[in-house]
Motif scaffolding. Structure first.
Motif, PDB file in Angstrom:
ATOM      1  N   ASP A 113      -7.906 -12.186   5.750  1.00  0.00           N
ATOM      2  CA  ASP A 113      -8.340 -12.759   4.482  1.00  0.00           C
ATOM      3  C   ASP A 113      -8.661 -14.234   4.697  1.00  0.00           C
ATOM      4  O   ASP A 113      -7.787 -15.027   5.012  1.00  0.00           O
ATOM      5  CB  ASP A 113      -7.215 -12.593   3.452  1.00  0.00           C
TER       6      ASP A 113
ATOM      7  N   ARG B 145      -4.705 -17.185  -3.097  1.00  0.00           N
ATOM      8  CA  ARG B 145      -4.540 -15.830  -3.593  1.00  0.00           C
ATOM      9  C   ARG B 145      -3.847 -15.892  -4.946  1.00  0.00           C
ATOM     10  O   ARG B 145      -3.122 -16.832  -5.249  1.00  0.00           O
ATOM     11  CB  ARG B 145      -3.684 -14.969  -2.636  1.00  0.00           C
TER      12      ARG B 145
ATOM     13  N   GLN C 215      -1.322 -10.993  -5.326  1.00  0.00           N
ATOM     14  CA  GLN C 215      -1.704 -10.747  -3.953  1.00  0.00           C
ATOM     15  C   GLN C 215      -0.730 -11.360  -2.950  1.00  0.00           C
ATOM     16  O   GLN C 215      -0.660 -10.917  -1.819  1.00  0.00           O
ATOM     17  CB  GLN C 215      -3.094 -11.317  -3.693  1.00  0.00           C
TER      18      GLN C 215
ATOM     19  N   ASN D 223      -9.280   0.714  -3.967  1.00  0.00           N
ATOM     20  CA  ASN D 223     -10.553   0.120  -4.399  1.00  0.00           C
ATOM     21  C   ASN D 223     -11.311  -0.380  -3.180  1.00  0.00           C
ATOM     22  O   ASN D 223     -11.366  -1.573  -2.905  1.00  0.00           O
ATOM     23  CB  ASN D 223     -10.310  -1.044  -5.367  1.00  0.00           C
TER      24      ASN D 223
ATOM     25  N   GLN E 232      -8.388  -3.036  -0.430  1.00  0.00           N
ATOM     26  CA  GLN E 232      -7.522  -3.276  -1.588  1.00  0.00           C
ATOM     27  C   GLN E 232      -6.924  -1.961  -2.067  1.00  0.00           C
ATOM     28  O   GLN E 232      -7.653  -1.014  -2.380  1.00  0.00           O
ATOM     29  CB  GLN E 232      -8.335  -3.927  -2.715  1.00  0.00           C
ATOM     30  N   THR E 233      -5.598  -1.909  -2.118  1.00  0.00           N
ATOM     31  CA  THR E 233      -4.881  -0.722  -2.584  1.00  0.00           C
ATOM     32  C   THR E 233      -3.793  -1.140  -3.553  1.00  0.00           C
ATOM     33  O   THR E 233      -2.996  -2.034  -3.251  1.00  0.00           O
ATOM     34  CB  THR E 233      -4.255   0.049  -1.407  1.00  0.00           C
TER      35      THR E 233
ATOM     36  N   GLU F 253       0.143  -4.644  -6.081  1.00  0.00           N
ATOM     37  CA  GLU F 253      -0.696  -4.477  -4.894  1.00  0.00           C
ATOM     38  C   GLU F 253       0.158  -4.012  -3.717  1.00  0.00           C
ATOM     39  O   GLU F 253       1.283  -4.471  -3.523  1.00  0.00           O
ATOM     40  CB  GLU F 253      -1.413  -5.779  -4.531  1.00  0.00           C
TER      41      GLU F 253
ATOM     42  N   ARG G 117      -3.935  -1.141   4.001  1.00  0.00           N
ATOM     43  CA  ARG G 117      -5.357  -1.446   4.149  1.00  0.00           C
ATOM     44  C   ARG G 117      -5.985  -0.411   5.084  1.00  0.00           C
ATOM     45  O   ARG G 117      -5.309   0.195   5.916  1.00  0.00           O
ATOM     46  CB  ARG G 117      -5.567  -2.844   4.745  1.00  0.00           C
TER      47      ARG G 117
END
Length: 493
Positions: free
Chosen positions: A47, A52, A56, A154, A158-159, A169, A173
């Motif tokens: 990232d 964030r 996150q 998503n 992103q999960t 979250e 990944r």
């Protein structure tokens, strides 16, 4: 056993199982080619965002626990495994035998290549690679947890998961969108369905009945969106709902009587309110001698009776033909000599056929509907009948509804994440053009505590003799029903 022959092999008992190439001099740079049934290796997500959100940050800290060296090593081991293993022979093994075979080979690869790993890292690596080859890859740890209600992916990066009614979250990944789509295809193919660019929307289920929805590119812009509504390994019962506070013990007794005396029941509620769970709980009180037929878009119900026929709709094939709708299933049920028909979720004109069944000797039929109150549930039934193109007068439609439905049970997920049964409502009959209902039990919110949890209680409305009293007396449940109603009223004072 199923390795490829070569000059240097290793295996148990001196037999040649696989060949391993010399240790690579540099980390693998290219995506690892693999046959379609094998998910691609999970790699870390880096990232580059400067900041964030609070949601996150915990996931970011958990991701940092795995170093880049771990993923580099995993990539190299996975590459060596794919180069040496015979996937066609692996597919012939039972899942546990295949998992043990893979673990043995990976252990040998780690030993020969002298990777410096702790025992915990090695076990984690073994589990990750087995999940990638045989299971659902990065999803496996989430599927194994029984406290997760929903998994929402998503795209690859992103999960999110739902735990105790709240969304958070996850650290999970995927390597890229190709791996995610590969896992989606693996899931839906198990029930004979497909998802790709030509058929980008698909409903499916996991072997345990968990509901799966996939929407793939080009409709999903940022990569496939995968949503899994998980079922608990141990099916919930009404007693457990009482412990969770979803209903009182007296209310649970009333629900048991309703399920036992063959009332026609509609369970109403919003998304995620627990409609299917409640339907499963009620079906536990169906007599074991009754023939029950279930109709669902994706088979989720977990009935324990010995005489159950489970039916599932079918989407159209690639040519757009062969679709079997819910209405066709419900109509066909009537020719199968059912005693009860249970429709997992009523969404359209099949509601008319279900009402006809309820009104023509199939007492005790049940279904669920998306709506926010018992009165809205009745309006939705009327609207869905109109959607089917029936040109009946409004009063006639309402008379059919009033003559078919006995009980509406309203479930809700409150803003603190808790789930409650908010109404047990009877459909009494008609007055003029209006359907008359009466509440037996209502849930009233009285405030909230310092932690934001809502405080409320279930209250009796004081009705001592419900409209379905004659059915309860016919089945010998009238005394138990009267005792539960009296106790409920005493506690409400």
């Amino acid at each position: 056993m199923f390795g490829r022959r070569g000059n240097e092999g290793f295996g148990k008992g001196g037999g040649s199982v696989v060949d391993v190439a010399p240790p690579p001099t540099a980390p693998v740079q290219q995506p690892i080619p693999s046959p379609s049934p094998v998910p691609v290796l999970q790699e870390p997500i880096r990232d580059n965002q400067p900041s964030r959100t609070p949601l996150q940050q915990p996931a970011a800290r958990r991701r940092a626990a795995r170093s880049d060296d771990y993923y580099t090593t995993k990539s190299q081991v996975f590459s060596a495994l794919i180069d040496t293993i015979d996937l066609s022979q692996l597919a012939k093994l039972e899942i546990e035998s295949a998992r043990e075979e893979i673990r043995d080979i990976v252990n040998d690869i780690i030993s020969i290549k002298n990777y410096a790993m702790s025992i915990s890292e090695q076990e984690e690596l073994l589990d990750d690679i087995c999940n990638d080859v045989l299971g659902y890859g990065p999803l496996e740890p989430l599927l194994a947890r029984d406290d997760i209600a929903d998994i929402m992916v998503n795209g690859a990066g992103q999960t999110f998961i739902e735990v105790n009614g709240k969304i958070e979250e996850s650290e999970i990944r995927f390597r890229d969108n190709a791996q995610l789509l590969s896992i989606c295809q693996r899931i839906v193919s198990q029930v004979g369905r497909r998802v790709d660019e030509s058929s980008p929307i698909c409903d499916a289920r996991l072997p345990d009945g968990s509901r799966v929805n996939v929407i793939a590119p080009p409709l999903a812009i940022d990569g496939a969106a995968l949503t899994i509504r998980k079922f608990k390994k141990d099916k919930l019962t009404l007693d457990q709902l009482v412990r969770f506070g979803a209903i009182t013990p007296e209310g649970a007794t009333i629900l048991q009587v309703i399920g036992r005396v063959r009332c026609n029941v509609i369970i109403s509620g919003g998304t995620g309110s627990g409609k299917t769970t409640l339907l499963n709980c009620l079906t536990a009180y169906i007599d074991g001698t009754e023939r029950v037929i279930t109709c669902e878009d994706s088979a989720e119900l977990q009935l324990q009776q010995p005489h159950v026929v489970r039916l599932e709709t079918r989407p159209p094939n690639i040519e757009g033909e062969g679709e079997i709708t819910m209405r066709e299933l419900v109509k066909n049920c009537l020719r199968m000599r059912p005693e009860r028909i249970i429709v997992g979720e009523v969404r359209g004109p099949e509601v008319f056929d279900l009402l006809q069944a309820m009104n023509t000797g199939h007492d005790g039929s049940m279904g669920t509907i998306h709506s926010n109150s018992p009165r809205e549930c009745l309006n939705r039934i009327e609207s869905m009948i109109a959607m089917g193109g029936f040109t009946l007068p409004a009063k006639t439609v309402r008379e059919i509804i009033a003559g078919s439905v006995d009980i509406i049970i309203q479930a809700a997920r409150l803003r603190d994440g808790s789930r409650r049964i908010t109404h047990i409502t009877e459909v009494v009959g008609m007055e003029g053009d209006v359907i008359i209902t009466q509440d037996l039990i209502r849930y009233e919110i009285e405030g909230e505590d310092v932690n934001g949890k809502l405080i409320g209680r279930h209250k009796s409305t004081g009705i001592g003799k419900p409209h379905f009293w004659d059915k309860a007396r016919y089945f010998g449940e009238d005394k138990r029903l009267a005792a539960a109603l009296d106790e409920m009223e005493n506690k409400s004072r």
